[in-house]
Enzyme design. Structure first.
Site, PDB file in Angstrom:
ATOM      1  N   GLY A  31       0.867  -1.266   0.003  1.00 52.55           N
ATOM      2  CA  GLY A  31       0.111  -0.024   0.003  1.00 52.55           C
ATOM      3  C   GLY A  31       0.830   1.324  -0.012  1.00 52.55           C
ATOM      4  N   GLY A  32       0.437   2.230   0.517  1.00 50.58           N
ATOM      5  CA  GLY A  32       0.880   3.581  -0.118  1.00 50.58           C
ATOM      6  C   GLY A  32       1.979   3.776   1.209  1.00 50.58           C
ATOM      7  N   VAL A  36       3.729  -6.058   2.744  1.00 48.03           N
ATOM      8  CA  VAL A  36       3.731  -7.200   3.705  1.00 48.03           C
ATOM      9  C   VAL A  36       4.159  -8.454   3.126  1.00 48.03           C
ATOM     10  CG1 VAL A  36       2.138  -8.763   4.894  1.00 48.03           C
ATOM     11  CG2 VAL A  36       1.526  -6.243   4.937  1.00 48.03           C
ATOM     12  N   LYS A  51       5.151  -6.910   8.290  1.00 43.78           N
ATOM     13  CA  LYS A  51       4.903  -5.821   7.440  1.00 43.78           C
ATOM     14  C   LYS A  51       5.951  -4.778   7.708  1.00 43.78           C
ATOM     15  CE  LYS A  51       1.950  -1.548   7.857  1.00 43.78           C
ATOM     16  NZ  LYS A  51       0.978  -1.129   8.340  1.00 43.78           N
ATOM     17  N   ASP A 163     -13.618   0.477  10.770  1.00 44.73           N
ATOM     18  CA  ASP A 163     -13.584  -0.191   9.453  1.00 44.73           C
ATOM     19  C   ASP A 163     -14.274  -1.414   9.441  1.00 44.73           C
ATOM     20  OD1 ASP A 163     -13.703   0.287   6.648  1.00 44.73           O
ATOM     21  OD2 ASP A 163     -11.520   0.154   6.381  1.00 44.73           O
TER      22      ASP A 163
END
Length: 550
Positions: A31-32, A36, A51, A163
């Protein structure tokens, strides 16, 4: 989440090792703000997820000198803080955090996490044809009750997920639902510094955002309860309670539109469940029930009359933890021998999947004889170094690529040996025994490879405390008398006779023990010579047996 099979192994290409123990192997998410990896903890010989924060970006416009350094230090501190929060949540439904630190080579922070097997709840929803089938109420209630239990635990620690959605829920073998992405979500929206993940995005996911989230107001535990209602609604009907139209977004509907009763789409849902969902979807956060109330309401529906749940520990059935709270293996004597590689997801500080074009996966290249030899040699070295998990994964990947039967059987035998050396005797047995029968059927019971497999079968049975089955397996080995010049076969044969003598004696079958002992005495003299020192010890044991027999 990112799912995948066993990593592919490239013999001769060393993988990077973090902190002297975590060998990075296969990237499974990016991701940004981080990436991982599937990795191996070489100290404890287990699979893990690691990670890594991405390398620090160049100084952005408007940040200079000490101010930028302060921002970076705060960002790193927040990364560690979110790890601490996740690690502090002790619940079966929250993936574990094992370790954290700084990679000396790159200066990047890393977190070591539990590597999960299973499937996202989103996958179940996507693959269910809601026009022709429905998710059983007891199944959905079990999912909801497990999530509510997790939320109750974290809410009591003043942590809010923020979330909850199907792609952050993982159903694992044995039926346990794992709630993912806690560490990142718990700290979202705090402060004014850059967030660790999903920079520039609204906190939450629109179809599951509470009215207060949609309005960017303060968010508390009630927001998670609202999101859970949206998830259950979608699980039961195939669609979330609100969908956007040409002029109104998800968030508008969350704030203004009354929640639709679920029985308009699924009349078979009990009125009590409909009332529960409506209460969880109340616009005013103060009026929503808490997570434990949700759990208590859903629990009776898990045991709904007429709904049977499997007790197979490998089945992804969320009702199983309620039927068999402490797990345990269901007897299945007809189970076939197999080795299933681990499916992995990046957990618990999840990242979006790597952005790649959608392509059809091609079949892996067929295993060549040279590659099989290289994998076998590498697995043997790994096993010698105590890295049994890596060795098993390398062999499993090769087995999956082997089209030639002889190559596949050779890899299966090597995998069985690795399992045996690792002390996984039940797994080794499920590999050795079919191979023994296969070789005996094809080449006869005197076949050397069949004999070797039966010997390992017997050893596994002994280690598992199955004396009668061990005697039967050793019996196959005892049928073939070897030539004196085959040292390995001689050692195995004489050990088999000694084991038979001891096993019969332990079972108080003294006549059989004496028969096996006399044969051991005779065959040792033939194969080792009449002056072999060990014969005296055999004679002492035989005299004792005769005395016991009277």
């Amino acid at each position: 989440m990112v799912q995948g099979g066993t990593p592919s192994f490239d013999a001769g290409v060393p993988a990077r090792v973090i902190a002297g123990r975590y060998r990075l192997h296969t990237p499974i998410g990016a991701g940004g703000m981080g990436e991982v990896w599937q990795a191996y903890d070489e100290r404890l010989d287990r699979r893990v997820a690691v990670k890594m924060m991405l390398a620090e970006s160049p100084v952005p416009p408007g940040f200079q000198g000490a101010a930028f350094e302060e921002t970076l230090q705060t960002r790193r501190a927040r990364f560690l803080r979110e790890v601490q929060i996740t690690a502090g949540i002790e619940h079966l439904g929250v993936p574990a955090v094992y370790d954290t630190g700084t990679d000396e080579a790159s200066g990047r922070l890393f977190v070591v996490m539990q590597l999960l097997q299973g499937r996202e709840l989103q996958t179940f929803i996507d693959e269910t044809d809601y026009e022709s089938e429905t998710v059983p109420l007891s199944w959905a209630a079990a999912v909801g009750a497990q999530i509510a239990s997790v939320l109750d635990t974290v809410h009591r620690r003043d942590v809010v997920h923020r979330d909850v959605k199907p792609s952050n829920l993982m159903l694992t073998p044995g039926g346990v639902v794992k709630v993912l992405d806690f560490g990142v979500a718990a700290l979202r929206g705090i402060g004014t510094l850059p967030r660790l993940t999903q920079v520039g995005m609204t906190v939450g996911t629109p179809p599951y955002m509470s009215p207060e989230q949609s309005l960017a107001n303060a968010v508390g535990p009630a927001a998670d309860v609202y999101a859970l209602a949206c998830v259950l609604y979608e699980l039961l009907t195939g669609r979330p309670p609100f969908t956007p139209d040409d002029s109104r977004s998800h968030m508008w509907h969350h704030v203004h539109t009354p929640p639709p009763p679920i029985r308009t789409l699924r009349p078979d849902v009990p009125i009590d469940v409909e009332n529960l969902l409506l209460a969880m979807l109340t616009k005013e956060s103060e009026q929503r029930m808490d997570a434990m109330e949700v759990y208590d309401t859903l629990l009776p529906f898990v045991h709904a009359a007429g709904i049977a749940a499997t007790t197979d520990e490998h089945t992804l059935d969320p009702r199983l933890p309620f039927l068999r709270p402490f797990g345990g293996r269901s007897p299945n004597p007809n189970a076939t021998a197999q080795y299933t590689p681990t499916l992995v997801v990046s957990s618990p500080l999840a990242l979006p999947p790597v952005s790649t074009p959608q392509v059809h996966e091609s079949s892996p290249a067929e295993l060549t004889e040279q590659e099989a030899d290289e994998v076998a040699d590498r697995a043997a070295q790994l096993a010698q170094d105590g890295q049994f998990t890596q060795a098993a994964d390398a062999l499993a990947e090769a087995i999956g690529r082997a089209a030639d039967l002889d190559l596949k059987e050779g890899m299966q035998f090597s995998l069985a040996q690795v399992k045996f050396l690792a002390g996984s005797h039940r797994e080794a047995l499920t590999l050795f025994e079919p191979l023994a029968r296969h070789y005996a059927d094809r080449y006869g019971d005197q076949d050397e490879q069949a004999q070797l497999c039966w010997y390992y079968v017997a050893q596994c049975r002994m280690e598992l405390g199955e004396a009668t089955a061990a005697i039967q397996a050793f019996g196959h080995v005892a049928k073939a008398a070897p030539a004196p010049d085959d040292e390995d076969t001689v050692n195995r044969y004489l050990d088999t006779l000694a084991r038979l003598m001891s096993l019969h004696a332990a079972a108080e079958n003294l006549s059989q023990a004496l028969e096996a002992g006399d044969r051991l005495r005779s065959e040792t003299s033939r194969l080792r010579g009449s002056n072999w020192p060990g014969l005296a010890q055999i004679d002492v044991y035989l005299r004792r047996l005769r005395q016991d027999l009277g």
